[in-house]
Scaffold this motif. Structure first.
Motif: not given
Ligand SMILES: Cc1ncc(COP(=O)(O)O)c(C=O)c1O
Lengths: 436, 485
Positions: A97-99, B266-268, B240-244, B170-172, B215-217, A327-329
């Motif tokens: 599961s996620y947060t 890695l968790h995504k 580069y935020d690698g979330a995507n 988390t970026n800002p 991006n986030t959209l 964010c994630s812990n």
């Molecule tokens: C676009 C984006 N950046 C950063 C993060 C932060 O990642 P983490 O929760 O692994 O710290 C997330 C997590 O949801 C995200 O979606």
């Protein structure tokens, strides 16, 4: 071995239904100049059987501390983990599961974290715990930021009896500009109270004390809380959670913040991670603590339930005003800690701590008798430094006998004793010191 | 709520037995008397069977990928292969102490080394560090390296970090905690970074731009090469935020787009479980010019030996104890080896296909603010439902709970009103997607016919809507023993 359920036929049908001919067209919005013009230069797919032997082979190249007598500690401990723990952690509702953003279907996770928070408060005798941070070292850095924000001062006094890796992380995080660490040399293996008192004055945002410290010693805690409080700063203690079963907790020493490495609470060594940083603070600091917090509330029908709370502190709300970006812990590691503490219970944890201490005291006496005295004559809990100029040679001798020795430090060897050690292990250790 | 474990505590019921060491009695009051805890240790006292039942009961009040579709946008809730769990638990990996002699951990170092190499090839970067513990931790590490780079060149006037207004929090926050001022760059009508706005904000005071692509959209930043040129020409660096990343593995690489530093989750993208909020792992990759600043130690190969190298004087130092979330790295390594290069690309293709398939099928039911090819996720909104019957995104999300789904990410990104970000990863079959689409359509129907039903959802969960305001106003964040008056 792939985990994509749709067959080529289904994929084609899906493409048809959205008006595309092939998968490549899904990427037509990516400019040709940045599209890869070649396949990834990586090996091909492996079957599960092949993977099984690949990983077994890689694991087989190692000699795990957890399966040998091991005297390494220094922030990661080879504790006994009850069998029930991992079976519970493998409940996939927990680990897949996620947060818990949607509390109505995440009550179990939220309750587990709430119980974890309570247990951390019970161990530390502080009021509020968060849901975990990455590890002990980053928890310390976050604690220093918190102290600086709270006191509006910058200087953080850090005796060099604090774990060297924690000090390194603290220095790296200091790039934030929130706090400025001042490191205090400690020639006697415990903090130098006079020097600390000189430094504290009015400038200090916090004093950091690791207790037991990196060398395993118990620090002269007596009046340090008063010392730093009189200067308007906070006392941050770094503690080993297992020691808290028998040692006076941070709250009782007057600490404002307690942090530490939660790994010894049921988390495998795993070559240094994933572990968990815990953090507990006084009620006064509750709205400044970093990370997730679970709180209790009620639903529309008045039934009790849990949610993530006090989120106004966090990055997704405060964005460029947040003083932590976490964010994630380490939620699953925190769940492991809560399960571990429940499986052991108050008596089990105390007996564990006692057994560690007994073994350490026994080993120290045997080594002393064999001509290897303590490097620093200080009280210790389950770790100490024995004086020797040739830690490296002793360690290789031990390794030949299938024993993982201690950590070589300046002028000696830092030895740790978990409850998994036996008298026989220690007798072999002492023999190796004697050159046998 | 199940009763709390503390309420199940009964004195002397826990029979866990830790035998004393057979080394003669040690009296703690003599050895460390002045340091001892006074009074009882107040942990719960519960027998093993009740402990197991308690946590089993808790697990039944949670929902994971193994329970069903989890289209939580930006989080990539793909299947977590069981072989990965097995691998990370091998005693030869799980039982390693971080300070063991190097000759006893060669297999572990090999896994770290090869994982870094795979990540370099996948992202087009030159070097990787596995030390960061999560995405945000990777961001922290990467932005610190950007700062170190400028500082060491004597370029100290760069005090601002740019982030798009669609950026994840988390970026800002990261830029701020590394000591930067944050300036937002606008998105344009396409949902992409507004190039004119970017141009107007660049200058000698800008350290860099943090970007997620797609991006986030869920949209690919088509002007990425131009953006990268602009940022570099003004002396800044591109993060580069690698979330995507799950959208583009094997198709395009951040390194080829001009990014100087990246983190991957890695968790995504690499299939490791989220654990109810971690542990994750956020390796950071850099181009050569940033390599000197990577955290230490770095894993290197000397002839046949893998070693830790601490000898990088310009390194930012350490961001974590030891070497990172190694156990998570093992799972990601196993995942990557299982799929292989072609399988990794197929995963991204199927993820993007699934997203476009669901998007197409929700057309006409929900407002789709950016109706064009999406990548692995896309945004729909409750705009129409709000306008016609005051049914909000939150209501729809809660309604999905009654249909047995985890809802999408909601109210993110902030620039779209009533946003729902839907990410149906590659591990979902067409049947699952069709069922989800049907549920979404059903809810839209209900929003018209019976809006109160939706507004009062969920109806069938173990608790109903929870009072978050109360939780924050009057925080109860731990259990306390009731005091008898
Ligand atoms: C676009 C984006 N950046 C950063 C993060 C932060 O990642 P983490 O929760 O692994 O710290 C997330 C997590 O949801 C995200 O979606």
């Amino acid at each position: 071995m792939r985990f994509t359920p749709n067959s080529d036929t289904v994929v084609q049908a899906m493409l048809d239904s959205i008006g595309l001919q092939n998968l490549e067209q899904l990427f037509d919005d990516i400019p040709a100049q940045v599209q890869m013009q070649r396949p990834l230069d990586l090996p091909g797919e492996m079957s599960e059987m092949e993977l099984h032997s690949l990983l077994t082979g890689l694991a087989g190249k190692n000699k795990p501390a957890a399966e040998h007598p091991c005297f390494l500690g220094a922030g990661a401990y080879d504790s006994y983990i009850p069998a029930a723990l991992d079976q519970l952690l493998l409940r996939s509702e927990f680990y897949t599961s996620y947060t818990p953003y949607q509390p109505e279907i995440s009550q179990g996770i939220l309750q587990g974290i709430f119980e974890y928070q309570t247990m951390i408060c019970q161990l530390t005798e502080l009021d509020v715990s968060n849901a975990s941070l990455y590890d002990g070292a980053s928890a310390l850095a976050e604690a220093c930021t918190l102290a600086a924000v709270h006191t509006r001062k910058k200087m953080v006094i850090v005796p060099e009896t604090v774990h060297p890796e924690y000090r390194q992380v603290l220095e790296t995080y200091a790039m934030s500009g929130y706090y400025e660490p001042v490191f205090v040399p400690c020639p006697h293996g415990i903090m130098d109270l006079e020097q600390v008192a000189d430094l504290v004055k009015d400038q200090a945002a916090a004093l950091v004390v690791q207790h037991p410290n990196f060398f395993g010693h118990l620090e002269p805690m007596g009046s340090v809380a008063d010392l730093i409080h009189q200067a308007g700063g906070l006392l941050i203690m770094v503690v080993d959670p297992v020691s808290l079963a028998v040692l006076k907790p941070p709250g009782a020493w007057g600490a404002d913040i307690a942090v530490g490495e939660g790994q010894p609470l049921g988390n495998t060594l795993s070559f240094g991670g994933p572990y968990l940083g815990f953090m507990a603070v006084t009620r006064q600091l509750m709205r400044k603590i970093p990370g997730r917090i679970v709180g209790q509330t009620t639903d529309v029908e008045g039934r009790p339930g849990f949610v993530l709370t006090l989120q106004a502190r966090e990055q997704h709300i405060r964005r460029d005003k947040a003083s932590s970006n976490i964010c994630s812990n380490q939620a699953l590691n925190a769940m492991a800690a809560a399960i571990y503490l429940t499986l052991l219970g108050p008596r089990g944890l105390k007996d564990t701590a006692l057994r560690c201490h007994e073994l350490a005291v026994y080993a120290q006496r045997q080594l002393e008798e064999a001509g290897f005295p303590l490097l620093y004559k200080q009280p210790f809990f389950r770790e100490f430094v024995v004086e020797t100029p040739d830690a490296a040679a002793i360690n290789s001798r031990l390794l030949e006998q299938g024993i993982i020795g201690g950590l070589a430090v300046d002028q000696g060897m830092l030895l740790a004793f978990t409850e998994k050690r036996t008298r026989q292990d220690i007798d072999r250790l002492v023999a190796a010191f004697k050159g046998e | 709520m199940s009763r709390l474990i503390f309420e199940k505590s009964r004195p002397a019921s826990n029979k866990m037995n830790i035998p004393p060491a057979e080394v003669g009695q040690v009296d703690m009051t003599e050895t460390i008397g002045e340091y001892l805890r006074q009074g009882e240790l107040p942990l719960p006292d519960v027998n093993e069977v009740e402990t197991v039942r308690h946590f089993t009961a808790l697990s039944k009040r949670a929902y994971g990928v193994d329970d069903g579709l989890y289209p939580l946008g930006s989080c990539t809730m793909k299947y977590n292969p069981k072989i990965d769990e097995w691998a990370a638990r091998l005693p030869g990996l799980a039982g390693l102490h971080p300070y063991q002699p190097l000759e006893t951990v060669q297999g572990a170092l090999q896994i770290m080394y090869e994982t870094s190499q795979w990540l370099c090839e996948i992202t087009g970067m030159d070097e990787f560090s596995l030390q960061p513990a999560a995405g945000a931790h990777g961001e922290l590490t990467g932005v610190m390296m950007i700062k170190a780079y400028h500082t060491q060149r004597g370029d100290t006037g760069r005090t601002t970090m740019l982030v798009p207004d669609s950026a994840h929090g988390t970026n800002p926050a990261t830029a701020h905690v590394v000591g930067y001022k944050v300036e937002e760059v606008k998105s344009d009508a396409r949902g992409l970074v507004d190039l004119e706005d970017l141009k107007s904000k660049l200058g000698p005071h800008v350290a860099g731009l943090m970007l997620t692509n797609p991006n986030t959209l869920g949209l690919f930043e088509e002007d990425i090469l131009e953006m990268s040129q602009l940022v570099h020409d003004s002396g800044g660096l591109l993060y580069y935020d690698g979330a995507n990343l799950n959208a583009i593995v094997g198709v395009a690489r951040p390194g080829d787009m001009g990014f100087d530093v990246v983190h991957v989750n890695l968790h995504k993208t690499f299939g490791t479980p989220h654990g109810g909020g971690g542990p994750g792992s956020g390796p950071v990759g850099v181009k050569k010019h940033l390599a000197p600043y990577l955290p230490v130690p770095r894993v290197e190969k000397n002839a046949d030996q893998y070693v830790f190298n601490y000898d990088y004087p310009q390194s930012i130092g350490k961001v974590k104890e030891f070497y990172g979330n190694f156990g998570v790295v093992v799972k990601a390594y196993t995942y990557m080896r299982a799929l292989g290069g072609a399988g990794l690309k197929e995963a991204s293709q199927h993820a993007v296909l699934n997203a476009n398939y669901v998007k197409t099928n929700l057309q006409g039911t929900y407002h789709i603010p950016f109706d064009r090819l999406c990548k692995h996720e896309f945004i729909v909104t409750a705009k129409e439902q709000m306008d016609s019957s005051k049914v909000s995104t939150l209501d729809i999300a809660k309604s999905l709970l009654d249909y047995g789904y985890h809802p999408p990410t909601i109210y993110f990104p902030l620039i779209v009103r009533e946003a729902m970000m839907i990410e149906p990863p590659e591990s979902e079959s067409r049947e699952r997607l069709d069922d989800f689409i049907a549920a979404m359509q059903d809810i839209a129907d209900q929003a018209v016919k019976n809006p109160d039903l939706v507004k009062n959802a969920p109806h069938y969960t173990v608790v109903r809507r929870l009072d978050e305001v109360k939780a924050a106003r009057n925080p109860v964040v731990r259990w306390e023993e009731a005091i008898d008056v």
